[in-house]
Each structure stands twice: as C-alpha cells, then as structure tokens.
Design a protein around this motif. Sequence first.
Motif, PDB file in Angstrom:
ATOM      1  N   ALA A 157       0.962  -6.149   8.392  1.00 35.27           N
ATOM      2  CA  ALA A 157       2.082  -7.084   8.535  1.00 35.27           C
ATOM      3  C   ALA A 157       1.592  -8.521   8.454  1.00 35.27           C
ATOM      4  O   ALA A 157       0.512  -8.857   8.941  1.00 35.27           O
ATOM      5  CB  ALA A 157       2.797  -6.844   9.859  1.00 35.27           C
ATOM      6  N   PHE A 158       2.408  -9.362   7.833  1.00 32.14           N
ATOM      7  CA  PHE A 158       2.139 -10.796   7.761  1.00 32.14           C
ATOM      8  C   PHE A 158       3.488 -11.499   7.930  1.00 32.14           C
ATOM      9  O   PHE A 158       4.028 -12.099   7.010  1.00 32.14           O
ATOM     10  CB  PHE A 158       1.470 -11.153   6.434  1.00 32.14           C
ATOM     11  N   ASP A 159       4.033 -11.372   9.132  1.00 32.61           N
ATOM     12  CA  ASP A 159       5.398 -11.825   9.396  1.00 32.61           C
ATOM     13  C   ASP A 159       5.501 -13.347   9.402  1.00 32.61           C
ATOM     14  O   ASP A 159       4.535 -14.069   9.686  1.00 32.61           O
ATOM     15  CB  ASP A 159       5.894 -11.261  10.724  1.00 32.61           C
TER      16      ASP A 159
ATOM     17  N   THR B 122       5.130  -7.417   4.516  1.00 38.12           N
ATOM     18  CA  THR B 122       3.936  -6.573   4.437  1.00 38.12           C
ATOM     19  C   THR B 122       3.035  -7.099   3.330  1.00 38.12           C
ATOM     20  O   THR B 122       3.505  -7.401   2.229  1.00 38.12           O
ATOM     21  CB  THR B 122       4.318  -5.113   4.129  1.00 38.12           C
ATOM     22  N   ARG B 123       1.764  -7.202   3.599  1.00 36.40           N
ATOM     23  CA  ARG B 123       0.826  -7.737   2.627  1.00 36.40           C
ATOM     24  C   ARG B 123       0.724  -6.826   1.396  1.00 36.40           C
ATOM     25  O   ARG B 123       0.861  -5.600   1.477  1.00 36.40           O
ATOM     26  CB  ARG B 123      -0.559  -7.928   3.247  1.00 36.40           C
ATOM     27  N   SER B 124       0.495  -7.448   0.255  1.00 41.35           N
ATOM     28  CA  SER B 124       0.402  -6.709  -1.008  1.00 41.35           C
ATOM     29  C   SER B 124      -0.856  -5.847  -1.043  1.00 41.35           C
ATOM     30  O   SER B 124      -1.867  -6.151  -0.408  1.00 41.35           O
ATOM     31  CB  SER B 124       0.369  -7.672  -2.189  1.00 41.35           C
TER      32      SER B 124
ATOM     33  N   PRO C 132       0.824  -1.220   0.000  1.00 35.40           N
ATOM     34  CA  PRO C 132       0.000   0.000   0.000  1.00 35.40           C
ATOM     35  C   PRO C 132       0.852   1.261   0.000  1.00 35.40           C
ATOM     36  O   PRO C 132       1.923   1.303   0.624  1.00 35.40           O
ATOM     37  CB  PRO C 132      -0.808  -0.133   1.292  1.00 35.40           C
ATOM     38  N   ALA C 133       0.397   2.262  -0.713  1.00 36.39           N
ATOM     39  CA  ALA C 133       1.154   3.512  -0.826  1.00 36.39           C
ATOM     40  C   ALA C 133       1.253   4.238   0.509  1.00 36.39           C
ATOM     41  O   ALA C 133       2.269   4.871   0.807  1.00 36.39           O
ATOM     42  CB  ALA C 133       0.511   4.411  -1.877  1.00 36.39           C
ATOM     43  N   ASN C 134       0.225   4.128   1.322  1.00 31.59           N
ATOM     44  CA  ASN C 134       0.226   4.792   2.625  1.00 31.59           C
ATOM     45  C   ASN C 134       0.647   3.811   3.713  1.00 31.59           C
ATOM     46  O   ASN C 134       0.100   2.712   3.823  1.00 31.59           O
ATOM     47  CB  ASN C 134      -1.167   5.341   2.943  1.00 31.59           C
TER      48      ASN C 134
ATOM     49  N   ILE D 224       6.847 -18.364  -0.352  1.00 30.30           N
ATOM     50  CA  ILE D 224       5.770 -19.180   0.214  1.00 30.30           C
ATOM     51  C   ILE D 224       4.755 -18.298   0.927  1.00 30.30           C
ATOM     52  O   ILE D 224       3.533 -18.431   0.750  1.00 30.30           O
ATOM     53  CB  ILE D 224       6.349 -20.238   1.172  1.00 30.30           C
ATOM     54  N   GLN D 225       5.245 -17.374   1.756  1.00 31.53           N
ATOM     55  CA  GLN D 225       4.359 -16.488   2.513  1.00 31.53           C
ATOM     56  C   GLN D 225       3.573 -15.558   1.596  1.00 31.53           C
ATOM     57  O   GLN D 225       2.397 -15.264   1.845  1.00 31.53           O
ATOM     58  CB  GLN D 225       5.179 -15.673   3.524  1.00 31.53           C
ATOM     59  N   ARG D 226       4.215 -15.110   0.497  1.00 34.74           N
ATOM     60  CA  ARG D 226       3.513 -14.229  -0.438  1.00 34.74           C
ATOM     61  C   ARG D 226       2.377 -14.976  -1.116  1.00 34.74           C
ATOM     62  O   ARG D 226       1.294 -14.417  -1.349  1.00 34.74           O
ATOM     63  CB  ARG D 226       4.481 -13.688  -1.488  1.00 34.74           C
TER      64      ARG D 226
END
Length: 766
Positions: free
Chosen positions: A246-248, A271-273, A238-240, A518-520
């Motif tokens: 977070a998705f650690d 960080t999530r897309s 995200p731009a902001n 994998i996480q992505r």
Amino acid sequence: MARFWNRWTGRSKTSQSTHKKRDKTRKSPRRRLKSETLETRQLLAANLFHNELIPEDTNEDGVVSAIDALTIINEINRQTRGGDVATGDGGQVEDRGRGRMTDVNNDGRDTALDALMVINRLHRERNGGFNPVQKPETPNEDPTGDLGTEVRSVDGTGNNLETPELGSADTALIRIAENDYADGISEPAGEDRPSAREISNTVSAAAPDGTTNERDLSSFVFIWGQFLDHDIDLSLQPANEADEIAFDIEVPTGDPLFDPAGTGEETIHLTRSDIAEGTGTSIDTPAEQVNAITAWVDGSQVYGSTQTVADSLREFEGGRMLMSDDGLLPTDDNGNVLAGDIRASENIALTSMHALFIREHNRLADEISAANPDLTDEEIYQQAREIVIAELQSITYNEFLPALLGEDALAEYEGYDSSVDPSIANEFSTAAFRFGHTTLNDTIGFYGNDGLDVEDAISLADAFFNSSLLEETGIDSILKSGASTLSQETDLEVVDSLRNFLFGQPGSGGFDLVSLNIQRGRDHGLADFNSVREAIGLEAYDSFDQITSDVELQGKLETLYGDVNNIDLWVGLLAEDHAEGSSLGETSTLIIADQFERLRDGDRFYYENTMTSSEIREIENTTLADIIERNTTNTSLQSNVFFFTPTIAGTVTTDTPVVEQVANQQRGRQDRGNDRRSRGSNDIRQSTVGVEGVTLELLDSEGDVVDTVITNSDGNYEFDSFDRSGEYQVRVASSNEITSVNSDSIDLLVSSGDSHLKNVDFSVMV
C-alpha cells in the motif's frame, strides 16, 4: 496482398498530395470518401502493365531479385540518355519497352522510386514480411510458428530481429531521467513534498463551467487518446495479493469531500505497481515497472497481447471476431465485456471505440472473404488485422498527434531503424500521456446526425463501468457527440467527476485521479520536473514564473513546493505554458513526440515500411471520420473529427442616401436655370452599406447568450466559439443607436464541426 487493397475500404478518395507532403490543415480538409460498387473498385485496382500480385517482378521470372531493380535503372537510362542496355551478372536484361513492366507503382513514370520499391521488397522478404498464413490446427496454436511466412506477433516479440523482446508484453519500462527513489532503490519519491490530495485541491479544482480548448480540439482528443494509450502501455499491481504494498494518499484534515468530519485520519488507497523481476534489489538494480502489454501501436487493445486472449475474441470462421447481435462487444457468462484490453469498460466512450474497431475488422473480413472465397479463416483474419493496425497507426500519426502537438512536432519518417528502442518511457506513461485527464468534460452526450440530443446527457461519473448502457443507446450517438463537442483545455484543472467522484462517492469507492497521478509518479520514482527537462536536453527553469505566465498559478506552485527543483513531474508538465502550435507545454510535447517517433521508427511492421505506395495512399486517405461513418449510421461528421470549428457569419447593413455627384454635374449643365432644389432631389439614391460597431449576440438552445461579436468597418461579423453542435440564435443586441432591425433573431442549426453558415445578414436603421 495488393490484389485485395482497393476492396478493403469499399470507398474511393482522391489524394491531393503524396504521403510525405500531406495537407493537414483544418481549413483545407481532404475530399470525403464516396461509396462505389465493388465492381468499379476492382476495375480501378487492375494493374494494366505488370503482374498485379508481384509488381516488383519486372522481368516476370517469378521471383523478385536485384536484377529487377537493374531492369528499372536500365529503363530510366534508356529514356534519359538512350544507348546500350546494362547487364546484370553477365546476362542481358530483356528489353521490355518504354514504361511497360518497370513502372512498379503504376504512376505512369519510371523513376528511382520504382527501383526502391524492389529493394524494399527484397528487404522485407529477407527480414520477414507479410504473407497470407494458414489456419492453425487448433485455436490456441500460434499461427506464426512454423508456417514459413510471417505476420506481426500477438505478444509483440520478434519485431526486432536482433533483440526479439523489444516492445513485447511484460517487459520493463525505460527511463528518460535517473530515478528519484528516496533510497535510490525502490522507496517512493517525494517524501518532502505535500500530500498529493493537497496539491490536487490547490491547483486542480475546475471552474464550474470549465475551460474549453483554445485550439478547438474536440472530445476525440481524449477519446482517441485513451483508446491509443490502452494499445501501448499498462502497469499492473502484483498478481498475488500477498505481494501488494500500500502507498496510500494522505487526505488533508477537513477535506470537504474526503474528510468532512475532520478526523485527519482519512486516506485514498493506492497499491504500488508491480516491478520487473530482478529489479528493486540494489542501487545498481533499482525498481523498474512493467508494461503488461505490447508497446507497439499494433491494435493490442482490439486483438489482445497474448494468443489466449486473441483466440478468445475470434469466431474462427470467415476471419471474423466475436460481436453481439447489435454490434457491441461480446460478453462472458457474467456479463463482463470481452476485449483485447482489460480496461475496455472503463467508460462508455472507450467501450464504443472498441466496438467500432471490431465492426471495422469484421467489415473488412467480410469484404476480403467475399472477394476471395478460397482464403482460409486465418488468412482473412490476418489480412483484416493488418489493415486495422495500419488504420490505427495512420490516424495516430496523421490526425491525432498533429492535432495535439502541431504539424511539425514529429520528425519525418525515414524508414525502419533496428537500432531504435521502442520501449515505453516511464515519464511518458506515468506523467506526460496522462494529459488527457485534464481534457475530459463532466458529461457525455448522445447526438443525432443533426447535432441535436437524442438522449439526455449523463455525468461522466455515471459513465464509468456502465457498458450495459450501450445496449440502450448504441455507440453511434456517443461517437457523434465526441466529434461535436469541444474538449476541456489541457491544463491542471480536472472536472469533479474525475477529481472527486472517480468510480464512486468519496468514502464509498471514490478516488481523486489527480492525486492518483501524482502519487503514481512518486511510486514509480519519477524524477522531478526540472531533472526530466535536463534529461531531454532542455534548460532547467530557475523560477516559477518561467514555467507559467499565470501569476496565480505561480504563487500556488511556490506555496506548495517552495523549490522550483522539487515539482512533481505530472504537475510541472501541465503547469507549463503551451508550446507554439501545441496544446501542451514544451516538455510534454518533446516527451510525447520522442515516444511516438521511437514506436514508429523501431517498428519493422509499421505500415509505411511494409506497404506499397498505393496501399499507403489508401490507408492515409481513410480518416477516423470515414471509419465511424462506414460502421455506424453517422453521416454528418466533419472531415477531421479531432477539431470542432463551426462558424456563423454575416453582414449588418443599413440603407443610406448617397449623392451621385457625377450625374449631378452632368444634369446641372443640361438644366441650368432650373430650380436647384428640384435638381438636387433627382441626384440622391438609397444605397446599402455595412454598419461598423454593431454588437451581435449568439444564443444557445436555452436562450442564454454564449458569445458576442462586433461588426468590422464593412459591417461583417463571425461567430467561431462553439462548444457543441445544436440549435443557436443570432440577434442584434439592443442599442440606442439602432432604431429598428429587419428581424428580431435568426434561428440556425449547427450540425457538425464542418458547419459554416454564411449570409446570416441583418438590416438595421441607425
């Protein structure tokens, strides 16, 4: 546009086949380009039969219309059957004489292909084809806005006339299979699977010496793969900062690199897309990630995906793009490189590719400008841009994809199809096309034309975001190294620089790219491996041993996942045994082939859809090796830089006595009664014969044995397992059966992937 065609390359190459039946085998490379003068090329390009500006205008009335196609058909009929000339809309078609104005493609014959070229031109003109454009009033003015002609847009819009947004920047990724979000809306998938880092530690730790590619793919399989990937997809956060989620990644307690103190509290940050507006709100509108750049193979990594970026990279003089004095990418006031894609400085090999194609654009622009001084900056820029894009497309479809997937993985091109959706599939960008991470070597070398090191190699970890290094090394030696080394095998193993030290030391910015992949996939809600197989028409696997023949890997997968229907897509794709003729498994091969077929077939500006036959031949006879050699000091690249296949061959012989029985019988009749011992000695001669079963050793420049072979029944041998160019030695291995050798060893230089050293012979006594 055709009038400039043969000046674009500054070289000439004879085509051995039509573009539909290319000879793509490694053993029979196409003839290399040779330099020629511009004047010679102009003469060769001259069309002696008709209007060279509009060859489809067969009746020379100044326009291309259906009557031109009818003129060709009449000429064909006249030649085959004779008789009356057909008419168009009631009028007579002018009799131009045999094979004069109607040979549109100038191949010496009047055929249906000539008529088809007229029809294609009519289609292009009605639907918007390439024509020179005028320079915009200001740098930020859109050059395709109101000029009455059309060029490929920078942001990808307008390619599909019925749905102008297809393939454009900032549009949502599509899916092959239904999403696997935990809540069906947006919560990450894989909550019941092991930590991504645990999976990485279990199946992706690379052997210290690595495993080189079994199909002899060079390092260009990942260099081009990454460069191409940055042309077609990019998922952003995200731009902001306030919108970031977070998705650690959990780090297993006691992980030797990421949790050496055994705290059990360490994580790898992710960080999530970003997702498309209006998605992720309900089961009916699940989260869909965004492709921030154009989907098309359109050189957006070179030219940008917005007009602002495109303009910032231009000189606005002579059609040229900005470039440093030493032929590198320009930089801003803070020393950051400027390029069409924000990832250009990720590693020095990638940055070198960006610099290479800026050089190619400027080389073309200079040639077009010199040949046509009346053209505007915008006209020159757009013509050079179109050629570069065509080169990128041709290299991708005629060199890279056949090397990676095999010759017949993609269906033959049958022309533009406006019903095809070219959008990037989430399974492609987030899993299948990330195969390249397994192919990178742990070091990057710097080689000269002789294939030897000109600088000390650096670790891959030290190549990240280090574009300033190119000011010392240049790009030439890096590109030569890429063509002169084997890549790693496409499997689950990933070198330490990517798996443990990506962008820094663990705890100090370091990441694990395997874990991130994998996480992505879980972040994007990708379906499991079996579900994706079924979605593309394949049968689901019932057991782990159906996925891979590697018994050890079968056990690891079963331990990690338990259920064959719960495997993360990226893991399953790379665990799968390779398909025949491909360096990837069946599932990856189909996903990648499908994506590139859609990118090709749904692209109205694809080079085979917009260019003439002669133009297509010129593009397809321009290889990546040619582009490198005419923009650098490299002169010793193999014809196909995606393969590295040198050989050393010879024969081991010995002298042995041979009795000439025929001569002995004849002499016996003449010398009856002579001493038998004397007669026998006269009938024996020394003959050289091959020796079977002799072991030969191949030594590298350090004196280490890197390969051994054994001679066949004729005494012949061949070494074909080389992981890089350089100095080598061949010697006969010590043996009790061999009492002496004519030479202890023979020194040899392997300078390129086309080095095939023969007659490296030894004479022994046994």
